[in-house]
Design a protein around this motif. Structure first.
Motif, PDB file in Angstrom:
ATOM      1  N   CYS A   1       0.822  -1.215   0.000  1.00 20.89           N
ATOM      2  CA  CYS A   1       0.000   0.000   0.000  1.00 20.89           C
ATOM      3  C   CYS A   1       0.853   1.260   0.000  1.00 20.89           C
ATOM      4  O   CYS A   1       0.567   2.205  -0.739  1.00 20.89           O
ATOM      5  N   ILE A   2       1.884   1.282   0.821  1.00 17.61           N
ATOM      6  CA  ILE A   2       2.750   2.470   0.876  1.00 17.61           C
ATOM      7  C   ILE A   2       3.382   2.721  -0.485  1.00 17.61           C
ATOM      8  O   ILE A   2       3.481   3.872  -0.947  1.00 17.61           O
ATOM      9  N   GLN A   3       3.781   1.661  -1.181  1.00 18.01           N
ATOM     10  CA  GLN A   3       4.390   1.829  -2.501  1.00 18.01           C
ATOM     11  C   GLN A   3       3.387   2.291  -3.553  1.00 18.01           C
ATOM     12  O   GLN A   3       3.770   2.931  -4.532  1.00 18.01           O
ATOM     13  N   LYS A   4       2.118   1.961  -3.359  1.00 18.35           N
ATOM     14  CA  LYS A   4       1.085   2.417  -4.299  1.00 18.35           C
ATOM     15  C   LYS A   4       0.664   3.861  -4.022  1.00 18.35           C
ATOM     16  O   LYS A   4       0.430   4.642  -4.939  1.00 18.35           O
ATOM     17  N   VAL A   5       0.554   4.213  -2.733  1.00 16.52           N
ATOM     18  CA  VAL A   5       0.044   5.533  -2.345  1.00 16.52           C
ATOM     19  C   VAL A   5       1.088   6.619  -2.552  1.00 16.52           C
ATOM     20  O   VAL A   5       0.763   7.729  -3.005  1.00 16.52           O
ATOM     21  N   PHE A   6       2.356   6.314  -2.242  1.00 13.66           N
ATOM     22  CA  PHE A   6       3.416   7.323  -2.284  1.00 13.66           C
ATOM     23  C   PHE A   6       4.368   7.065  -3.447  1.00 13.66           C
ATOM     24  O   PHE A   6       4.605   5.915  -3.831  1.00 13.66           O
ATOM     25  N   GLU A   7       4.916   8.169  -3.991  1.00 13.94           N
ATOM     26  CA  GLU A   7       5.891   8.013  -5.069  1.00 13.94           C
ATOM     27  C   GLU A   7       7.141   7.315  -4.525  1.00 13.94           C
ATOM     28  O   GLU A   7       7.356   7.230  -3.319  1.00 13.94           O
ATOM     29  N   TYR A   8       7.982   6.822  -5.421  1.00 16.12           N
ATOM     30  CA  TYR A   8       9.043   5.875  -5.075  1.00 16.12           C
ATOM     31  C   TYR A   8       9.951   6.364  -3.945  1.00 16.12           C
ATOM     32  O   TYR A   8      10.186   5.632  -2.968  1.00 16.12           O
ATOM     33  N   GLU A   9      10.499   7.573  -4.056  1.00 15.29           N
ATOM     34  CA  GLU A   9      11.465   8.046  -3.057  1.00 15.29           C
ATOM     35  C   GLU A   9      10.812   8.271  -1.704  1.00 15.29           C
ATOM     36  O   GLU A   9      11.408   7.988  -0.661  1.00 15.29           O
ATOM     37  N   THR A  10       9.570   8.779  -1.701  1.00 13.24           N
ATOM     38  CA  THR A  10       8.855   8.972  -0.446  1.00 13.24           C
ATOM     39  C   THR A  10       8.554   7.622   0.203  1.00 13.24           C
ATOM     40  O   THR A  10       8.737   7.440   1.403  1.00 13.24           O
ATOM     41  N   ALA A  11       8.087   6.652  -0.600  1.00 13.37           N
ATOM     42  CA  ALA A  11       7.792   5.316  -0.081  1.00 13.37           C
ATOM     43  C   ALA A  11       9.048   4.676   0.509  1.00 13.37           C
ATOM     44  O   ALA A  11       9.004   4.063   1.584  1.00 13.37           O
ATOM     45  N   SER A  12      10.175   4.845  -0.171  1.00 18.40           N
ATOM     46  CA  SER A  12      11.437   4.276   0.320  1.00 18.40           C
ATOM     47  C   SER A  12      11.832   4.882   1.658  1.00 18.40           C
ATOM     48  O   SER A  12      12.304   4.176   2.561  1.00 18.40           O
ATOM     49  N   LEU A  13      11.618   6.195   1.792  1.00 17.56           N
ATOM     50  CA  LEU A  13      11.933   6.875   3.058  1.00 17.56           C
ATOM     51  C   LEU A  13      11.045   6.342   4.182  1.00 17.56           C
ATOM     52  O   LEU A  13      11.529   6.043   5.284  1.00 17.56           O
ATOM     53  N   LEU A  14       9.755   6.215   3.910  1.00 15.08           N
ATOM     54  CA  LEU A  14       8.814   5.780   4.943  1.00 15.08           C
ATOM     55  C   LEU A  14       9.068   4.329   5.362  1.00 15.08           C
ATOM     56  O   LEU A  14       8.959   3.976   6.539  1.00 15.08           O
ATOM     57  N   LEU A  15       9.405   3.482   4.403  1.00 14.66           N
ATOM     58  CA  LEU A  15       9.579   2.059   4.693  1.00 14.66           C
ATOM     59  C   LEU A  15      10.955   1.730   5.273  1.00 14.66           C
ATOM     60  O   LEU A  15      11.142   0.649   5.842  1.00 14.66           O
ATOM     61  N   GLY A  16      11.896   2.666   5.153  1.00 16.88           N
ATOM     62  CA  GLY A  16      13.268   2.418   5.596  1.00 16.88           C
ATOM     63  C   GLY A  16      13.394   1.871   7.014  1.00 16.88           C
ATOM     64  O   GLY A  16      14.057   0.846   7.245  1.00 16.88           O
ATOM     65  N   PRO A  17      12.775   2.519   8.016  1.00 19.63           N
ATOM     66  CA  PRO A  17      12.921   2.023   9.398  1.00 19.63           C
ATOM     67  C   PRO A  17      12.339   0.627   9.596  1.00 19.63           C
ATOM     68  O   PRO A  17      12.816  -0.127  10.450  1.00 19.63           O
ATOM     69  N   LEU A  18      11.328   0.261   8.812  1.00 19.87           N
ATOM     70  CA  LEU A  18      10.713  -1.060   8.958  1.00 19.87           C
ATOM     71  C   LEU A  18      11.507  -2.138   8.237  1.00 19.87           C
ATOM     72  O   LEU A  18      11.345  -3.327   8.512  1.00 19.87           O
ATOM     73  N   GLU A  19      12.373  -1.718   7.315  1.00 13.21           N
ATOM     74  CA  GLU A  19      13.234  -2.672   6.614  1.00 13.21           C
ATOM     75  C   GLU A  19      14.565  -2.870   7.333  1.00 13.21           C
ATOM     76  O   GLU A  19      15.362  -3.712   6.936  1.00 13.21           O
ATOM     77  N   ASP A  20      14.788  -2.090   8.385  1.00 15.83           N
ATOM     78  CA  ASP A  20      16.010  -2.192   9.187  1.00 15.83           C
ATOM     79  C   ASP A  20      15.905  -3.430  10.076  1.00 15.83           C
ATOM     80  O   ASP A  20      15.199  -3.437  11.082  1.00 15.83           O
ATOM     81  N   GLU A  21      16.595  -4.504   9.708  1.00 18.45           N
ATOM     82  CA  GLU A  21      16.455  -5.781  10.413  1.00 18.45           C
ATOM     83  C   GLU A  21      16.884  -5.695  11.873  1.00 18.45           C
ATOM     84  O   GLU A  21      16.371  -6.423  12.722  1.00 18.45           O
ATOM     85  N   ILE A  22      17.819  -4.823  12.174  1.00 20.69           N
ATOM     86  CA  ILE A  22      18.330  -4.718  13.543  1.00 20.69           C
ATOM     87  C   ILE A  22      17.409  -3.876  14.413  1.00 20.69           C
ATOM     88  O   ILE A  22      17.138  -4.218  15.573  1.00 20.69           O
ATOM     89  N   ASN A  23      16.890  -2.774  13.872  1.00 22.45           N
ATOM     90  CA  ASN A  23      16.188  -1.789  14.702  1.00 22.45           C
ATOM     91  C   ASN A  23      14.686  -1.680  14.480  1.00 22.45           C
ATOM     92  O   ASN A  23      14.026  -0.908  15.172  1.00 22.45           O
ATOM     93  N   SER A  24      14.127  -2.413  13.530  1.00 20.86           N
ATOM     94  CA  SER A  24      12.715  -2.205  13.190  1.00 20.86           C
ATOM     95  C   SER A  24      11.786  -2.448  14.369  1.00 20.86           C
ATOM     96  O   SER A  24      10.846  -1.674  14.599  1.00 20.86           O
ATOM     97  N   GLU A  25      12.033  -3.494  15.150  1.00 15.23           N
ATOM     98  CA  GLU A  25      11.166  -3.775  16.295  1.00 15.23           C
ATOM     99  C   GLU A  25      11.257  -2.660  17.329  1.00 15.23           C
ATOM    100  O   GLU A  25      10.253  -2.253  17.915  1.00 15.23           O
ATOM    101  N   ARG A  26      12.466  -2.136  17.526  1.00 16.40           N
ATOM    102  CA  ARG A  26      12.654  -1.043  18.488  1.00 16.40           C
ATOM    103  C   ARG A  26      11.912   0.206  18.031  1.00 16.40           C
ATOM    104  O   ARG A  26      11.255   0.881  18.824  1.00 16.40           O
ATOM    105  N   TYR A  27      11.973   0.527  16.741  1.00 17.06           N
ATOM    106  CA  TYR A  27      11.263   1.705  16.234  1.00 17.06           C
ATOM    107  C   TYR A  27       9.757   1.566  16.448  1.00 17.06           C
ATOM    108  O   TYR A  27       9.080   2.511  16.850  1.00 17.06           O
ATOM    109  N   ARG A  28       9.224   0.376  16.177  1.00 20.02           N
ATOM    110  CA  ARG A  28       7.784   0.176  16.364  1.00 20.02           C
ATOM    111  C   ARG A  28       7.407   0.294  17.845  1.00 20.02           C
ATOM    112  O   ARG A  28       6.369   0.860  18.185  1.00 20.02           O
ATOM    113  N   HIS A  29       8.257  -0.247  18.703  1.00 29.11           N
ATOM    114  CA  HIS A  29       7.974  -0.177  20.137  1.00 29.11           C
ATOM    115  C   HIS A  29       7.965   1.269  20.627  1.00 29.11           C
ATOM    116  O   HIS A  29       7.044   1.693  21.339  1.00 29.11           O
ATOM    117  N   VAL A  30       8.996   2.027  20.267  1.00 30.45           N
ATOM    118  CA  VAL A  30       9.089   3.411  20.741  1.00 30.45           C
ATOM    119  C   VAL A  30       7.941   4.245  20.186  1.00 30.45           C
ATOM    120  O   VAL A  30       7.379   5.094  20.887  1.00 30.45           O
TER     121      VAL A  30
END
Length: 389
Positions: A185-214
């Motif tokens: 959905c994020i890739q459909k709603v937002f243009e490529y560079e914006t979608a990449s920025l938004l999805l970046g923290p969730l694609e971070d294998e080390i820190n994604s869970e911490r970002y969601r928790h905080v």
């Protein structure tokens, strides 16, 4: 010892399966049989859960839930009770069960956030609800799968005063949703560079869970600010989706403010990205739609403020795009969110009657923004979500 623990996990999974299959007598018997044997789960809690199931009296569990006595010494827990979710503005209560392990993740601290609330508003009218991130081992009912809740709010449980207990954030289910339908959905709603920025923290294998928790913890701090979520529940403020939607948007926006005050701009901006993935990739597509669902309305209000702040625009291809493609820029994009939420919260603290919240919690949305949200966010992703319904 490892073999004993593996066997214990299988026994707990069996109890959850009995609940799912409505074999309640078997679940009760197993709980009582194992209450004296389990090493990873609190024995008193298991015994009381059996009593609550047998007598349909959930008040038995209230005090231990509020005081978090349901958590074992190594973070393992099992909760069995009726849990309510709201779909299309209708309550739906089902006997539910969740078995998992709590993560050790406490940043920023509750004390730090409560001091920040006192600094911003001069008072703290309720403790900040504790958010416990966990890994699910087994579940059933309204707290499992695509149709259940990944963020299990305390007031959904049928315990007396459950609103004073902790929220439970299902890390595994959140990750599955983010990297599945939400990602598309994020890739459909937002243009490529914006979608990449938004999805970046969730694609971070080390820190994604911490970002969601905080993100969820600062959001809970937002709920505690002002008159407080407990006060509003007590006075029946959330009588329809729009009042609840304003409260959700206010808590998001105050969460951005608290993140900005406690974290570097780069990290705070990543929490905004996580929030947008939730609101525009998940919540916007709930079945209740624009005229029924609290979380859909919160996403609409967020889009309204992004356009008012001139932080977002529509591309020639009909996608949404951020003007500043950086995480500090993303934090700047929600400056109006933060300012308006601070103002709204200070105004609610000056009310002389709770009924004043009904006029205060009416935020106008321009018809054009509603049309954009309907067409470029909701309808654009209908095909993705239709596959799951």
């Amino acid at each position: 010892m490892t073999a004993i623990f593996v066997n214990e996990q299988e026994l707990v999974k069996q109890i959850v399966e009995y609940v799912e299959q409505d074999e309640i007598t078997r679940a009760i018997n197993n709980l009582r049989q194992q209450a004296v044997n389990f090493s990873e789960l609190p024995q008193a809690w298991l015994s009381k859960t059996a009593d609550a199931l047998e007598n349909n009296d959930w008040s038995i569990l209230s005090e231990d839930f509020i005081n978090m006595n349901f958590i074992g010494k190594n973070g393992y827990f099992l909760i069995i009770a009726p849990y309510q979710i709201n779909r299309k503005s209708q309550p739906h209560v089902v006997l539910s069960a969740v078995y998992g392990k709590i993560h050790d993740n406490q940043e920023p601290s509750i004390e730090q956030l409560e001091n920040l609330i006192r600094e911003k508003f001069g008072q703290l009218n309720q403790p900040i609800p504790i958010n416990l991130s966990f890994t699910e081992i087994a579940s059933c009912g309204n707290v499992t799968g695509e149709t259940g809740e990944a963020f299990i709010v305390p007031n959904g449980w049928s315990f007396f005063n459950s609103v004073h207990g902790p929220a439970l954030n299902n890390a595994k289910e959140q990750q599955r949703r983010f990297l599945g339908s939400s990602y598309e959905c994020i890739q459909k709603v937002f243009e490529y560079e914006t979608a990449s920025l938004l999805l970046g923290p969730l694609e971070d294998e080390i820190n994604s869970e911490r970002y969601r928790h905080v993100d969820t913890q600062v959001h809970e701090a937002g709920h505690a600010s002002g008159l407080g979520f407990h006060f509003k529940v007590k006075h029946n403020v959330f009588q329809n989706y729009s009042y609840g939607g304003v409260e959700e948007w206010r808590s998001d926006s105050l969460g951005f403010e608290y993140a900005a005050c406690t974290l570097p701009a780069q990290e705070a901006g990543k929490l905004v990205a996580v929030n947008f993935c939730i609101r525009f990739g998940l919540d916007a597509h709930r079945l209740g739609g624009l005229e029924k669902d609290v979380d859909v309305h919160a996403g609409l209000l967020s889009l309204e403020h992004l356009f008012q702040n001139d932080a977002i625009y529509i591309t020639k291809n009909g996608q949404l795009a951020l003007r500043n493609l950086s995480y500090p820029g993303l934090l700047q994009a929600v400056e109006l969110h933060r300012a308006q939420a601070l103002c709204l919260t200070r105004r609610e603290l000056n009310l002389t009657s709770p009924t004043g919240l009904f006029s205060l919690y009416k935020i106008d949305v321009h018809p054009s923004i509603q049309s954009i949200f309907q067409g470029l966010v909701i309808e654009r992703c209908q095909g993705i979500w239709a596959k799951l319904q």
